[in-house]
Design a protein around this motif. Structure first.
Motif, PDB file in Angstrom:
ATOM      1  N   VAL A 132       0.843  -1.392   0.134  1.00 35.35           N
ATOM      2  CA  VAL A 132      -0.006  -0.149   0.146  1.00 35.35           C
ATOM      3  C   VAL A 132       0.874   1.408   0.002  1.00 35.35           C
ATOM      4  O   VAL A 132       0.447   2.078  -0.670  1.00 35.35           O
ATOM      5  N   SER A 133       1.925   1.129   0.587  1.00 33.70           N
ATOM      6  CA  SER A 133       2.810   2.477   0.840  1.00 33.70           C
ATOM      7  C   SER A 133       3.594   2.569  -0.398  1.00 33.70           C
ATOM      8  O   SER A 133       3.818   3.774  -0.920  1.00 33.70           O
ATOM      9  N   TRP A 134       4.072   1.491  -0.985  1.00 31.06           N
ATOM     10  CA  TRP A 134       4.903   1.739  -2.181  1.00 31.06           C
ATOM     11  C   TRP A 134       3.905   2.043  -3.365  1.00 31.06           C
ATOM     12  O   TRP A 134       4.460   2.956  -4.185  1.00 31.06           O
ATOM     13  N   TYR A 135       2.579   1.719  -3.464  1.00 33.52           N
ATOM     14  CA  TYR A 135       1.809   1.960  -4.435  1.00 33.52           C
ATOM     15  C   TYR A 135       1.480   3.557  -4.352  1.00 33.52           C
ATOM     16  O   TYR A 135       1.429   4.281  -5.499  1.00 33.52           O
ATOM     17  N   ASN A 136       1.381   3.869  -3.229  1.00 34.08           N
ATOM     18  CA  ASN A 136       1.017   5.263  -3.048  1.00 34.08           C
ATOM     19  C   ASN A 136       2.300   6.253  -3.207  1.00 34.08           C
ATOM     20  O   ASN A 136       1.913   7.284  -3.668  1.00 34.08           O
ATOM     21  N   HIS A 137       3.398   5.656  -3.061  1.00 32.47           N
ATOM     22  CA  HIS A 137       4.547   6.410  -3.247  1.00 32.47           C
ATOM     23  C   HIS A 137       4.669   6.627  -4.843  1.00 32.47           C
ATOM     24  O   HIS A 137       5.080   7.898  -5.217  1.00 32.47           O
ATOM     25  N   PHE A 138       4.376   5.822  -5.704  1.00 36.74           N
ATOM     26  CA  PHE A 138       4.680   6.003  -7.292  1.00 36.74           C
ATOM     27  C   PHE A 138       3.003   6.068  -7.676  1.00 36.74           C
ATOM     28  O   PHE A 138       2.893   5.820  -9.035  1.00 36.74           O
ATOM     29  N   LEU A 139       1.951   6.994  -6.907  1.00 35.83           N
ATOM     30  CA  LEU A 139       0.855   6.967  -7.521  1.00 35.83           C
ATOM     31  C   LEU A 139       1.080   7.786  -8.764  1.00 35.83           C
ATOM     32  O   LEU A 139       0.217   7.642  -9.714  1.00 35.83           O
ATOM     33  N   GLY A 140       1.519   9.071  -8.665  1.00 34.25           N
ATOM     34  CA  GLY A 140       1.746  10.025  -9.711  1.00 34.25           C
ATOM     35  C   GLY A 140       2.615   9.868 -10.855  1.00 34.25           C
ATOM     36  O   GLY A 140       2.702  10.506 -11.725  1.00 34.25           O
ATOM     37  N   ASP A 141       3.525   8.966 -10.461  1.00 31.48           N
ATOM     38  CA  ASP A 141       4.753   8.596 -11.474  1.00 31.48           C
ATOM     39  C   ASP A 141       4.151   7.677 -12.597  1.00 31.48           C
ATOM     40  O   ASP A 141       3.935   6.376 -12.653  1.00 31.48           O
ATOM     41  N   ARG A 142       3.973   8.643 -13.847  1.00 33.94           N
ATOM     42  CA  ARG A 142       3.399   7.743 -15.005  1.00 33.94           C
ATOM     43  C   ARG A 142       4.349   7.028 -15.528  1.00 33.94           C
ATOM     44  O   ARG A 142       3.981   6.117 -16.539  1.00 33.94           O
ATOM     45  N   ASP A 143       5.610   7.040 -15.301  1.00 34.71           N
ATOM     46  CA  ASP A 143       6.632   5.993 -15.796  1.00 34.71           C
ATOM     47  C   ASP A 143       6.475   4.622 -15.084  1.00 34.71           C
ATOM     48  O   ASP A 143       6.808   3.447 -15.753  1.00 34.71           O
ATOM     49  N   VAL A 144       6.264   4.657 -13.843  1.00 38.33           N
ATOM     50  CA  VAL A 144       6.008   3.264 -13.146  1.00 38.33           C
ATOM     51  C   VAL A 144       4.497   3.043 -13.081  1.00 38.33           C
ATOM     52  O   VAL A 144       4.414   1.740 -13.305  1.00 38.33           O
ATOM     53  N   LEU A 145       3.620   3.777 -13.055  1.00 43.67           N
ATOM     54  CA  LEU A 145       2.236   3.341 -13.020  1.00 43.67           C
ATOM     55  C   LEU A 145       1.777   4.182 -14.274  1.00 43.67           C
ATOM     56  O   LEU A 145       1.409   5.264 -14.160  1.00 43.67           O
ATOM     57  N   PRO A 146       1.364   3.198 -15.423  1.00 46.08           N
ATOM     58  CA  PRO A 146       0.915   4.166 -16.538  1.00 46.08           C
ATOM     59  C   PRO A 146      -0.169   4.881 -16.416  1.00 46.08           C
ATOM     60  O   PRO A 146      -1.319   4.408 -15.902  1.00 46.08           O
ATOM     61  N   ALA A 147      -0.196   5.873 -17.221  1.00 44.47           N
ATOM     62  CA  ALA A 147      -1.651   6.578 -17.285  1.00 44.47           C
ATOM     63  C   ALA A 147      -1.974   7.503 -18.358  1.00 44.47           C
ATOM     64  O   ALA A 147      -0.587   7.846 -18.913  1.00 44.47           O
ATOM     65  N   PRO A 148      -2.828   8.003 -18.860  1.00 39.87           N
ATOM     66  CA  PRO A 148      -2.855   9.164 -19.988  1.00 39.87           C
ATOM     67  C   PRO A 148      -1.996  10.106 -19.744  1.00 39.87           C
ATOM     68  O   PRO A 148      -1.839  10.590 -18.351  1.00 39.87           O
ATOM     69  N   ALA A 149      -1.659  10.919 -20.810  1.00 36.39           N
ATOM     70  CA  ALA A 149      -0.838  12.068 -20.352  1.00 36.39           C
ATOM     71  C   ALA A 149      -1.851  13.456 -19.971  1.00 36.39           C
ATOM     72  O   ALA A 149      -3.220  13.110 -19.930  1.00 36.39           O
ATOM     73  N   SER A 150      -1.184  14.232 -19.489  1.00 32.39           N
ATOM     74  CA  SER A 150      -1.967  15.704 -18.874  1.00 32.39           C
ATOM     75  C   SER A 150      -3.053  16.076 -20.293  1.00 32.39           C
ATOM     76  O   SER A 150      -2.627  15.931 -21.293  1.00 32.39           O
ATOM     77  N   PRO A 151      -4.174  16.553 -20.154  1.00 29.15           N
ATOM     78  CA  PRO A 151      -4.675  16.993 -18.662  1.00 29.15           C
ATOM     79  C   PRO A 151      -5.364  15.889 -17.794  1.00 29.15           C
ATOM     80  O   PRO A 151      -5.968  16.221 -16.757  1.00 29.15           O
ATOM     81  N   VAL A 152      -5.303  14.702 -17.891  1.00 26.80           N
ATOM     82  CA  VAL A 152      -5.683  13.607 -17.014  1.00 26.80           C
ATOM     83  C   VAL A 152      -4.742  13.664 -15.970  1.00 26.80           C
ATOM     84  O   VAL A 152      -3.762  13.779 -15.715  1.00 26.80           O
ATOM     85  N   THR A 153      -5.771  13.592 -14.683  1.00 29.47           N
ATOM     86  CA  THR A 153      -5.044  13.509 -13.179  1.00 29.47           C
ATOM     87  C   THR A 153      -5.483  12.354 -12.636  1.00 29.47           C
ATOM     88  O   THR A 153      -6.306  11.660 -12.836  1.00 29.47           O
ATOM     89  N   VAL A 154      -4.524  11.961 -11.738  1.00 31.49           N
ATOM     90  CA  VAL A 154      -4.892  10.803 -10.890  1.00 31.49           C
ATOM     91  C   VAL A 154      -4.627  11.161  -9.577  1.00 31.49           C
ATOM     92  O   VAL A 154      -4.081  12.086  -9.057  1.00 31.49           O
ATOM     93  N   HIS A 155      -5.699  10.528  -8.768  1.00 36.09           N
ATOM     94  CA  HIS A 155      -5.826  10.793  -7.278  1.00 36.09           C
ATOM     95  C   HIS A 155      -5.941   9.471  -6.539  1.00 36.09           C
ATOM     96  O   HIS A 155      -6.195   8.184  -7.081  1.00 36.09           O
ATOM     97  N   VAL A 156      -5.844   9.556  -5.352  1.00 37.96           N
ATOM     98  CA  VAL A 156      -5.929   8.223  -4.332  1.00 37.96           C
ATOM     99  C   VAL A 156      -7.390   7.911  -4.218  1.00 37.96           C
ATOM    100  O   VAL A 156      -8.202   8.618  -4.111  1.00 37.96           O
ATOM    101  N   SER A 157      -7.651   6.767  -4.427  1.00 36.97           N
ATOM    102  CA  SER A 157      -8.775   6.041  -4.389  1.00 36.97           C
ATOM    103  C   SER A 157      -9.036   5.313  -2.928  1.00 36.97           C
ATOM    104  O   SER A 157      -8.276   5.387  -1.782  1.00 36.97           O
ATOM    105  N   TYR A 158     -10.443   5.084  -2.662  1.00 32.74           N
ATOM    106  CA  TYR A 158     -10.751   4.319  -1.479  1.00 32.74           C
ATOM    107  C   TYR A 158      -9.824   3.220  -0.685  1.00 32.74           C
ATOM    108  O   TYR A 158      -9.734   2.785   0.310  1.00 32.74           O
TER     109      TYR A 158
END
Length: 292
Positions: A132-158
């Motif tokens: 849980v801590s490791w995932y939260n640490h790389f939550l916004g790192d798009r190189d480690v956890l892939p996600a669409p480019a900006s303006p797409v934003t990522v947030h912590v979920s429940y």
């Protein structure tokens, strides 16, 4: 015997931590992605460890979405899958040991088994807290956890919040149950003290006996000990064997006898008393033999 407070607290916190970790592992809500340009504004994606769900405010949630960004191949996701499942299995084992150790069919708790269950639950809490801590640490790192480019934003979920809470509850419950080692250690130390008192103490150095010469004593000490006179070596005879028996008490000193005969004194006193009586008779009215 009443169940100790630490055991009761551990048995309450550990199942709650297990339930929260189970929901966190299975639910698709580790990361919230929103802000897509080619989709409505209210469209959001919930990414979990096993599934991706699409949700829109005016429609129901649709799960089983395709992984277009190769999200499930990320290292934090793969590690989180293995550690979370391992944590759930370890928690189940710890609860089984706690059930057998805390009370079950016994009149008194099994403190050793309860302490072991606390250690197992504490390890389970660590196993869930790490991913849980490791995932939260790389939550916004798009190189480690892939996600669409900006303006797409990522947030912590429940699910991350539930994972943190479940891990903390497991750590607290395991620590509380691990305190059951204290009565067991106290009883074991008491038994060790009793056993050490019963057994003779062994010295680390072997005992060495030295035959020292007997010091020369004065005759007053040498031949008079323990309130008895001991014979000299010359008086013991050729064999030098001790005499049997015990010393007899000495006879008391003889009394001195009086050389004067008591009967002679009594005869003299009697003769003096007869002569005085005859004299008194002569002086009276009766005649004496001399007058006749």
């Amino acid at each position: 015997m009443l169940t100790p407070l630490v055991m009761t607290l551990g048995m309450v916190l550990a199942p709650c931590g297990l339930l929260l970790n189970l929901v966190s592992t299975l639910a698709p809500g580790w990361r919230l992605v929103k802000g897509f340009q080619d989709q409505p504004v209210d469209v959001v994606l919930y990414q979990g460890l096993w599934d991706i769900c699409r949700e829109q405010s005016s429609r129901e949630r649709q799960c089983g979405q395709p992984d277009d960004w190769d999200y499930f191949s990320a290292e934090p996701v793969l590690v989180a899958r293995g550690l979370m499942v391992t944590s759930l299995a370890t928690t189940a084992l710890g609860l089984l040991l706690a059930t057998l150790g805390v009370r079950c069919w016994r009149d008194e708790p099994h403190f050793l088994l309860a302490g072991l269950s606390g250690v197992v639950l504490f390890v389970a809490g660590l196993l869930s807290l790490i991913p849980v801590s490791w995932y939260n640490h790389f939550l916004g790192d798009r190189d480690v956890l892939p996600a669409p480019a900006s303006p797409v934003t990522v947030h912590v979920s429940y699910c991350l919040v539930l994972g943190y809470l479940g891990s903390c509850l497991l750590l607290l419950g395991g620590f509380s149950l691990a305190l059951s080692f204290a009565p067991w250690c106290q009883e074991r130390c008491r038994r060790c003290r009793k056993a050490s008192r019963a057994d003779p103490r062994r010295s680390s150095i072997s005992t060495v006996y030295v035959d020292w010469p007997e010091p020369a004593l004065t005759p007053a000490i040498k031949y008079y000990m323990d309130g008895q006179h001991r014979p000299r070596p010359a008086e013991q005879g050729p064999a030098g064997k001790p005499k049997a028996g015990f010393p007899l008490p000495r006879p008391p000193p003889k009394a001195y006898s009086n050389p004067v005969d008591v009967l002679d004194g009594e005869a003299a006193a009697e003769s003096r008393g007869t002569s005085s009586r005859s004299t008194r008779l002569c002086q009276g009215s009766l005649p004496c033999d001399s007058d006749l």
